[in-house]
Design a protein around this motif. Sequence first.
Motif, short mmCIF file in Angstrom:
data_model
loop_
_atom_site.label_atom_id
_atom_site.label_comp_id
_atom_site.label_asym_id
_atom_site.label_seq_id
_atom_site.Cartn_x
_atom_site.Cartn_y
_atom_site.Cartn_z
N TYR A 60 114.29 8.49 80.96
CA TYR A 60 114.30 7.87 79.63
C TYR A 60 113.25 6.50 79.81
CZ TYR A 60 115.32 6.16 74.92
OH TYR A 60 115.42 5.49 73.95
N VAL A 61 113.54 5.74 80.96
CA VAL A 61 112.84 4.53 81.18
C VAL A 61 111.61 5.01 81.52
CG1 VAL A 61 112.47 2.61 82.67
CG2 VAL A 61 114.77 3.21 81.92
N THR A 62 111.19 5.93 82.14
CA THR A 62 109.66 6.19 82.36
C THR A 62 108.92 6.51 80.75
OG1 THR A 62 110.20 7.00 84.41
CG2 THR A 62 108.25 8.11 83.26
N LYS A 63 109.67 7.17 80.02
CA LYS A 63 108.94 7.15 78.93
C LYS A 63 109.13 6.12 77.69
CE LYS A 63 110.03 12.23 79.09
NZ LYS A 63 110.86 13.39 78.45
N ASN A 64 110.26 5.12 78.00
CA ASN A 64 110.15 4.04 77.07
C ASN A 64 110.34 2.96 77.97
OD1 ASN A 64 111.17 5.76 74.34
ND2 ASN A 64 112.08 6.83 76.11
N PRO A 65 109.27 2.32 78.34
CA PRO A 65 109.36 1.16 79.18
C PRO A 65 109.93 -0.10 78.70
CG PRO A 65 107.17 1.73 78.88
CD PRO A 65 107.95 2.90 78.34
#
Length: 248
Positions: A60-65
């Motif tokens: 999720y973090v990769t797509k939503n930094p």
Amino acid sequence: MDYTERSYRQHHRQEDLVHFQVAVEETDLDIGVRKERFSPELVEWVAETIRVCRKPLEDYVTKNPDFVSALKPYPVLPEAPEIVRRMSEAGRLAGVGPMAAVAGAVAEWVGKSIAKRSRDVIVENGGDIFMRSSRIRKVGIFAGSSPLSSRIAIEVRPNQTPLGICTSSGKVGHSLSFGKADAVVVLSPSVPLADAVATATGNLVQTPNDLEHAIEFASQIQGVTGVLVIKNDRLALWGNVKLLPISF
């Protein structure tokens, strides 16, 4: 205190449990289980459980930094992974960014998984604790240079657990804090919420005169069951918190 050695961990360790450490990437957990439940296989299983816990958050973090850098509540879509949604909700209730709840969220996820194998379990993640217990426990409070540090403990009764016991400090550790509290300890059945509220409450403390305001703030958040704030030689508490002296 030598933080790199995490010497504060002695404050929650219990003599009747086997404590061991498992580290996966940035996650470094101290775990206590019933002696008869401990095995090398359990350690390997816990490491895999941590990986399973981290994977949806990492994706999720990769797509939503922006989720990582947000210092204010950050809404997420309903289809976001459960751990992401729990962190976001905790941040919303506390008025802080979702990453303020990450250590508590991981501790809770792993703790609940282990609880299926051990009736008593303690998972500590950077000062944030998930606890389920069949007996009365004492958790010592480390408060940096305060004269109250390592002098008092919180008593936790079985009927209070599962319980989150999360600590924030403006002087100890690597977590971001805008305050100067020696220690803020928040209790809640939700470990991510306790983590986020500890951070938010700690942000409010600059001097001992801020204790009352900080306690009032935390006590108004639904889901919080107890709060302890220490600044210098003063403390304030609210809720279901029983303090005990630590004898030497």
